[in-house]
Design an enzyme around this catalytic site. Sequence first.
Site, PDB file in Angstrom:
ATOM      1  N   ASP A  80       2.891   2.637  -3.475  1.00  0.00           N
ATOM      2  CA  ASP A  80       4.157   2.424  -4.176  1.00  0.00           C
ATOM      3  C   ASP A  80       4.912   3.724  -4.432  1.00  0.00           C
ATOM      4  O   ASP A  80       6.015   3.705  -4.967  1.00  0.00           O
ATOM      5  CB  ASP A  80       3.962   1.640  -5.482  1.00  0.00           C
ATOM      6  CG  ASP A  80       3.117   2.373  -6.516  1.00  0.00           C
ATOM      7  OD1 ASP A  80       2.612   3.471  -6.217  1.00  0.00           O
ATOM      8  OD2 ASP A  80       2.961   1.823  -7.627  1.00  0.00           O
ATOM      9  N   ASP A 104      -1.989   3.401  -3.376  1.00  0.00           N
ATOM     10  CA  ASP A 104      -1.613   1.986  -3.270  1.00  0.00           C
ATOM     11  C   ASP A 104      -0.246   1.784  -2.635  1.00  0.00           C
ATOM     12  O   ASP A 104       0.241   0.657  -2.557  1.00  0.00           O
ATOM     13  CB  ASP A 104      -1.689   1.303  -4.637  1.00  0.00           C
ATOM     14  CG  ASP A 104      -0.567   1.709  -5.583  1.00  0.00           C
ATOM     15  OD1 ASP A 104      -0.092   2.853  -5.474  1.00  0.00           O
ATOM     16  OD2 ASP A 104      -0.178   0.891  -6.431  1.00  0.00           O
ATOM     17  N   ASP A 107       0.912   7.384  -1.782  1.00  0.00           N
ATOM     18  CA  ASP A 107      -0.244   7.465  -2.665  1.00  0.00           C
ATOM     19  C   ASP A 107      -1.205   6.332  -2.321  1.00  0.00           C
ATOM     20  O   ASP A 107      -0.975   5.569  -1.372  1.00  0.00           O
ATOM     21  CB  ASP A 107       0.174   7.436  -4.140  1.00  0.00           C
ATOM     22  CG  ASP A 107       0.763   6.101  -4.569  1.00  0.00           C
ATOM     23  OD1 ASP A 107       1.219   5.331  -3.696  1.00  0.00           O
ATOM     24  OD2 ASP A 107       0.774   5.813  -5.778  1.00  0.00           O
ATOM     25  N   SER A 147      -3.910   3.191  -8.177  1.00  0.00           N
ATOM     26  CA  SER A 147      -2.793   3.972  -7.659  1.00  0.00           C
ATOM     27  C   SER A 147      -3.235   5.340  -7.128  1.00  0.00           C
ATOM     28  O   SER A 147      -4.029   5.423  -6.195  1.00  0.00           O
ATOM     29  CB  SER A 147      -1.722   4.101  -8.746  1.00  0.00           C
ATOM     30  OG  SER A 147      -0.530   4.634  -8.249  1.00  0.00           O
TER      31      SER A 147
END
EC number: 5.4.2.10
Length: 448
Positions: free
Chosen positions: A244, A242, A240, A101
């Site tokens: 999400d 990833d 960010d 993440s």
Amino acid sequence: MSRRYFGTDGIRGTVGEFPITPDFMLKLGWATGRVLARQGRTKVLIGKDTRISGYLFESALEAGLSAAGVDVSLLGPMPTPGIAYLTRTFRADAGIVISASHNPFADNGIKFFSAEGVKLDDAIEARIEAELDEPLTTVAAAELGKAVRINDAPGRYIEFCKSTIPDRVSLHGMKIVLDCAHGATYHIAPSVFRELGAEVSLIGAEPDGLNINREVGSTHPAALRAAVIQRGADLGIAFDGDGDRVLLVDADGREVDGDDILYLIARDRHERGELGGGVVGTLMTNFGLELAFARLGIPFERAKVGDRYVMERLAANGWQLGGESSGHLVCGHVQTTGDGIVAALQAVAIMVREGQSLARLLADLEKVPQALVNVRLTPGSNAKSLMATPALQEAVAAVEAELGDEGRVLLRPSGTEPLIRVMVEGRAHFDVEALAERIAADVRAQMA
């Protein structure tokens, strides 16, 4: 059953340190495959962000799943919510995300999605952990899982993102700066917004395997603020690593966090009779947002910090919209998990439909000042025991009495560090910094 490896958001850690090692990932892939195969499930999707270690763990997971007799479809770099979406549309039995993440490149992790595109059930995670204790075996050669690469995965997800706002919404004439954090949205988000008509400029869109989240993205919004002002843009959007999470920046360079975006979407859907119940925030959601929802007559509930808990409360209530101030927003009317691109599109569509700037749309949201103090625990101290001491509870109660119904206090142990986090927020006439420090001093006194 207590978890040994799975946290609230999968398994995460530093590359090369157990369990973020190739041998563990091989065994994890095998254990996952064994659990799924026993349920008659034999197809798994694997996607990843742009970390250099993704190649290593992708291969290890693929080998483990194949050894268990499970077929694998490889998506390559893909936002986490894109993997959730494709798991559903390909009718796969599970989706695996290789990502840490918003963490730096030296970390990595594994997240799982069910066939429905939501986080794996606790019971299945427990069975996977139990299987990890068994010796690794390989099915007969004729039963080994096969692996294929899905080359059109980005295009499929791009079309899905565009479909989450009405066809009549055009972004022509809008100047947008996208910050992709050198992460998984770098080849997705630009196409989404350009194909909808926006004039798009980019930062953080040149991943090299080592620069993910480095001084860019939703955790480092200064770069986007500067770019929006310099380029005279109408809006900035930061994801960010990833994809999400999302944060916005208005035309004047002011940061718009997850609480702001949640308010914008909730009010709009409420006014149009499409909210479908209430809104779920977290213990860290700004008190001002709670007051604003109360004025609008929108039911609001707080969950523990973490998107997993937000999703649990949404499901329990039958609601659709929830999220965190960090920018992890669940728009359940169109997506099954937090999705940065989808959440940004909902906000942009409101701007277009109302013909107003982001600042204008948020003018009536009055967030209250918030102070956060982290108190490091001394060796041997236990956060929960400290928080239960009568002296500390009395100190918290005294501040709560002082704030009345114009603020609140939150004490919680960190889930990742030996800390107690002290948060105080209240209307502007309170000195929340002093109040938070007062409680923090009491925490330290209990450790003396």
